[in-house]
Design an enzyme around this catalytic site. Structure first.
Site, PDB file in Angstrom:
ATOM      1  N   HIS A  21       0.304  -1.473   0.245  1.00 49.01           N
ATOM      2  CA  HIS A  21      -0.482   0.539  -0.163  1.00 49.01           C
ATOM      3  C   HIS A  21       0.849   0.978   0.228  1.00 49.01           C
ATOM      4  CE1 HIS A  21      -3.419   1.776   1.827  1.00 49.01           C
ATOM      5  NE2 HIS A  21      -3.574   2.281   0.610  1.00 49.01           N
ATOM      6  N   HIS A 102     -13.930   5.823   2.236  1.00 49.91           N
ATOM      7  CA  HIS A 102     -12.871   6.665   2.938  1.00 49.91           C
ATOM      8  C   HIS A 102     -11.729   7.185   1.989  1.00 49.91           C
ATOM      9  CE1 HIS A 102     -10.570   3.516  -0.037  1.00 49.91           C
ATOM     10  NE2 HIS A 102      -9.859   4.228   0.773  1.00 49.91           N
ATOM     11  N   HIS A 104      -7.981   7.686   1.075  1.00 52.41           N
ATOM     12  CA  HIS A 104      -6.724   7.572   0.545  1.00 52.41           C
ATOM     13  C   HIS A 104      -5.484   9.033   0.538  1.00 52.41           C
ATOM     14  CE1 HIS A 104      -3.137   4.636  -0.932  1.00 52.41           C
ATOM     15  NE2 HIS A 104      -3.201   5.715  -1.336  1.00 52.41           N
TER      16      HIS A 104
END
Length: 226
Positions: A21, A102, A104
């Site tokens: 990630h 969400h 990021h």
């Protein structure tokens, strides 16, 4: 921290095909107002639709680093615009390759390499969720209404259309007509109804075009009925 850190930097998961990630994720409701973490200039504004980052912005911070905000639902800034820390940039969302609402947030250094943004995680979290403006809420409410309408229309279409068709059939028969005789008009009418229903599941910029097609359909129906 105001919002929960739901995915850490370098985390591996099947969702990302086991690719580390490159940023950090914050779980937050769709439509949460987002603010610039640092002073900088908007370098890119992107919209990849249902792929990759979805809607997002790239901000070149004054210290040379690059801040990347992704999966947004609405963007308020433009390329070249200078931002000050705490300035509103748009709203969080669930666009692109996302499994839930969400934000990021990712960072690159001046050389273009990914860096761990965890040290500023609390700052990113605290820069979100304050001071809604009424004019901004309209777009957020519209997005939520569209999703609600999509579910309702999808679930209830058969319950509405089928009885309407049966009622129309009885009415035509009572007037001595057959469905075959008026099939072009009926087909046009059903197309218009479906078009109106579909319009409410799109985004606002698309409404004008869709209403235009609907009005053309109405005019065609009237001409065919004469």
């Amino acid at each position: 921290m105001k919002f929960r850190l739901s995915s850490e930097y370098g985390e591996l998961s099947e969702v990302r095909n086991m690719v580390p990630h490159p940023g950090i994720d914050f779980a937050m409701p769709e439509g949460t107002e987002l603010r610039s973490v640092m002073n900088g200039v908007v370098e890119r504004v992107v919209d990849f639709g249902n792929k990759d980052l979805g809607k997002g912005i790239f901000v070149r911070n004054d210290d040379g680093t690059l801040s990347i905000y992704d999966h947004m639902s609405n963007i308020k800034v433009k390329v070249g615009e200078h931002l000050t820390a705490g300035e509103s940039i748009g709203f969080s969302g669930n666009t692109g390759n996302s499994t839930g609402a969400h934000l990021h947030y990712a960072m690159k250094n001046a050389s273009g390499q990914w860096v761990d943004p965890t040290p500023v995680a609390e700052k990113v979290s605290n820069m979100s969720g304050n001071d809604y403006h009424f004019s901004d809420i309209g777009g957020v409410l519209l997005d939520k209404y569209n999703k609600f309408a999509d579910k309702v229309i999808g679930a209830e279409m058969n319950m509405v259309v089928k009885p309407a068709q049966e009622t129309l059939q009885d009415w035509l028969i009572s007037l001595g007509h057959t469905l075959t005789d008026l099939m072009p008009e009926i087909g046009t009418g059903i197309t218009i109804l479906a078009g109106i229903a579909i319009m409410f599941t799109g985004n606002f910029p698309k409404y004008i075009t869709r209403w235009g097609f609907a009005m053309m359909g109405v005019i065609s129906w009237i001409l065919l009925a004469k």
